[in-house]
Scaffold this motif. Structure first.
Motif, short mmCIF file in Angstrom:
data_model
loop_
_atom_site.label_atom_id
_atom_site.label_comp_id
_atom_site.label_asym_id
_atom_site.label_seq_id
_atom_site.Cartn_x
_atom_site.Cartn_y
_atom_site.Cartn_z
N GLY A 28 -1.35 9.41 -8.43
CA GLY A 28 -0.57 8.85 -7.34
C GLY A 28 -1.02 7.46 -7.02
N PHE A 29 -0.16 6.74 -6.30
CA PHE A 29 -0.46 5.35 -6.01
C PHE A 29 -1.30 5.21 -4.76
CE2 PHE A 29 3.28 5.43 -8.70
CZ PHE A 29 2.94 4.51 -9.66
N ILE A 30 -2.11 4.15 -4.70
CA ILE A 30 -3.03 3.91 -3.59
C ILE A 30 -2.74 2.56 -2.93
CG2 ILE A 30 -5.46 3.53 -2.99
CD1 ILE A 30 -6.21 5.41 -5.31
N TYR A 31 -2.70 1.52 -3.79
CA TYR A 31 -2.66 0.15 -3.30
C TYR A 31 -2.15 -0.69 -4.47
CZ TYR A 31 -4.60 -4.17 -1.19
OH TYR A 31 -4.78 -5.42 -0.65
N SER A 32 -1.26 -1.66 -4.22
CA SER A 32 -0.56 -2.31 -5.34
C SER A 32 -1.42 -3.21 -6.23
CB SER A 32 0.67 -3.07 -4.83
OG SER A 32 1.73 -2.16 -4.59
N ARG A 33 -2.63 -3.54 -5.81
CA ARG A 33 -3.51 -4.25 -6.76
C ARG A 33 -4.04 -3.29 -7.83
NH1 ARG A 33 -8.58 -5.15 -5.92
NH2 ARG A 33 -8.38 -5.41 -3.67
N LEU A 34 -4.07 -2.00 -7.51
CA LEU A 34 -4.56 -1.00 -8.46
C LEU A 34 -3.42 -0.51 -9.37
CD1 LEU A 34 -6.72 1.11 -5.98
CD2 LEU A 34 -7.27 -1.04 -7.12
N ALA A 35 -2.26 -0.31 -8.79
CA ALA A 35 -1.09 0.12 -9.57
C ALA A 35 0.12 0.11 -8.66
CB ALA A 35 -1.30 1.52 -10.14
N ASN A 36 1.29 -0.15 -9.27
CA ASN A 36 2.54 -0.21 -8.51
C ASN A 36 3.64 0.35 -9.43
OD1 ASN A 36 5.19 -1.93 -8.24
ND2 ASN A 36 4.23 -2.01 -6.22
N PRO A 37 4.56 1.16 -8.91
CA PRO A 37 5.55 1.81 -9.78
C PRO A 37 6.43 0.85 -10.59
CG PRO A 37 5.59 2.76 -7.57
CD PRO A 37 4.68 1.58 -7.51
N THR A 56 0.83 -1.20 0.00
CA THR A 56 0.00 0.00 0.00
C THR A 56 0.87 1.25 0.00
OG1 THR A 56 -2.03 0.88 0.98
CG2 THR A 56 -0.29 0.24 2.52
N PHE A 57 0.24 2.40 -0.19
CA PHE A 57 0.95 3.69 -0.25
C PHE A 57 0.28 4.65 0.72
CE2 PHE A 57 1.59 1.37 -4.08
CZ PHE A 57 2.92 1.61 -4.42
N THR A 58 1.08 5.40 1.46
CA THR A 58 0.51 6.28 2.49
C THR A 58 0.09 7.62 1.88
OG1 THR A 58 2.69 7.15 3.03
CG2 THR A 58 1.94 5.23 4.29
N PHE A 59 -0.91 8.20 2.47
CA PHE A 59 -1.38 9.54 2.06
C PHE A 59 -0.90 10.54 3.11
CE2 PHE A 59 -5.09 6.67 0.88
CZ PHE A 59 -4.64 6.44 -0.40
#
Ligand SMILES: *Cc1c(COP(=O)(O)O)cnc(C)c1O
Length: 394
Positions: A54-63, A35-38
């Motif tokens: 920006g990233f939210i959670y790695s199932r949605l997108a990951n760099p 996951t990614f912190t806000f």
């Protein structure tokens, strides 16, 4: 060849990643995070609302995964790409996204076994019908088109007979009816064939094969328009969830850097082996796209850069001789899969196509004496001498 910015070989190494943005790291960092912190509650709200990048959670997108997707989109000359946990996760996400109950799919005759299985499942559980078509002529396709036909699914070269389908011809018919054309480009990789340039809509890869290239990862890729990929990302990819892990994305990023070099060597080796197989007295037939004697040679000239690393051939005799050849090999491994550094051989009738009923198998041209060779990156002389000594024992 339409690349404007960078040529294929260069893009395979550089595209989609900037070292300056990552402390100078030459290799793409592995963002091994779920996951990614806000920074604030409001930022979280804006990200979920799609108002802030920006990233939210790695199932949605990951760099790390994103870097791979950008590279693959460029190499296939598509607008956007998505990465999946397997080739079949890519195939199922695309087909489920494109269809609804009572729709109809036309599929090339001869398709990967699990894609065949998925089509059966979609028919039995969701009433999404399909027909198989040889796709040798426009007429054969036209005869099967119904008002409900939404997708034409093509594999070329067809596994394991290496028969080719004319993509330009398929697109011509499909466009007349507004049908989406999906191509499984696993056997060629974008280095040898780029279906989107012929007007196809979606390209799928089992990246497990040539994209990874080293036999150490299971993965899939889909490439198409921004609009369709965004739709798949927020529906079937996100909700069914077959996403690629950051580490596996990194393995593919490493593999794809050498794709052009590897493919040329696979092709060089395969050409040498084809020449010799054709002259060996124990061999009845050899199937390879870049061979003037091949039944699809005219299509090959139109749409493929080189013949690829896969060769199919029939030994004289039956299943017994075919199995005897496999058992006589010393260097070449007996295994399914393809596109690896190691040369692999398999017996389709009892392995990859064992589930296909005998009559259907014969119609697909898969006899009991047919073998499929995935030519690796070893010295071709060593590959040939192993094959030759095993053939000599028959
Ligand atoms: C291997 C393969 C697939 C399936 O890919 P996985 O990565 O094993 O899920 C699909 N199509 C073709 C042509 C393949 O060779």
């Amino acid at each position: 060849m339409k690349y404007t910015e960078k040529r294929f070989e260069t893009a395979a190494i550089h595209h989609g990643y900037c070292t300056k943005e990552h402390l100078g790291s030459l290799s793409v960092p592995i963002f091994q995070t779920s996951t990614f912190t806000f920074d604030t509650a409001e930022q979280g709200e804006a990200r979920f609302a799609g108002q802030e990048e920006g990233f939210i959670y790695s199932r949605l997108a990951n760099p790390t995964v994103r870097a791979l997707e950008e590279k693959m989109a460029y190499l296939e000359e598509g607008e956007a790409a998505l990465a999946f946990s397997s080739g079949m996760a890519a195939v199922s996400a695309v087909l489920v996204a494109l269809t609804k109950a009572n729709d109809h799919i036309i599929c090339s005759q001869g398709v990967y076994g699990c894609t065949f299985g998925l089509l059966q499942l979609m028919k039995q559980k969701y009433e999404i019908d399909h027909d198989f078509c040889p796709m040798e002529t426009e007429e054969q396709i036209r005869q099967l088109i119904r008002p409900e036909t939404v997708c034409i699914y093509v594999e070329t070269p067809i596994n394991p007979t290496m028969k080719l389908i004319d993509l330009e011809m398929v697109v011509k018919v499909a466009k007349e009816h507004g049908i989406t054309v999906v191509v499984d480009n696993t056997f060629c990789s974008p280095y040898l064939q780029r279906p989107l340039l012929f007007g196809c809509d979606v390209v799928i890869h089992s990246a497990t094969k040539y994209i990874g290239g080293h036999g150490d990862v299971i993965a899939g890729i889909a490439v198409g328009t921004k609009e369709l990929m965004a739709e798949i990302a927020k529906t079937t990819q996100k909700d069914i969830g077959g996403v690629l892990s950051p580490f596996d994305a990194w393995l593919l990023l490493r593999g794809v850097k050498t794709l052009a070099v590897r493919m040329d060597r696979h092709c060089d080796n395969a050409e040498k082996i084809v020449e010799r197989l054709k002259q060996h007295p124990a061999v009845a037939n050899v199937y390879y796209p870049n061979d003037p004697d091949h039944y699809s040679y005219s299509i090959y000239k139109k749409q493929m850069k080189r013949g690829g690393g896969l060769i199919s051939f029939e030994v004289k005799g039956t299943k017994e001789e075919a199995q005897r050849l496999l058992n006589g090999l010393r260097l070449i491994h007996i295994a399914v899969s393809l596109g690896d550094t190691e040369t692999l051989i398999q017996h389709p009738a009892t392995m990859t196509h064992a589930v296909v009923p005998e009559k259907a198998r014969m119609e697909m041209g898969i006899s009991d004496s047919l073998l499929r060779l995935s030519v690796g990156l070893e010295a071709w002389e060593d590959i040939w001498s192993d094959l030759e000594q095993a053939l000599n024992q028959l």
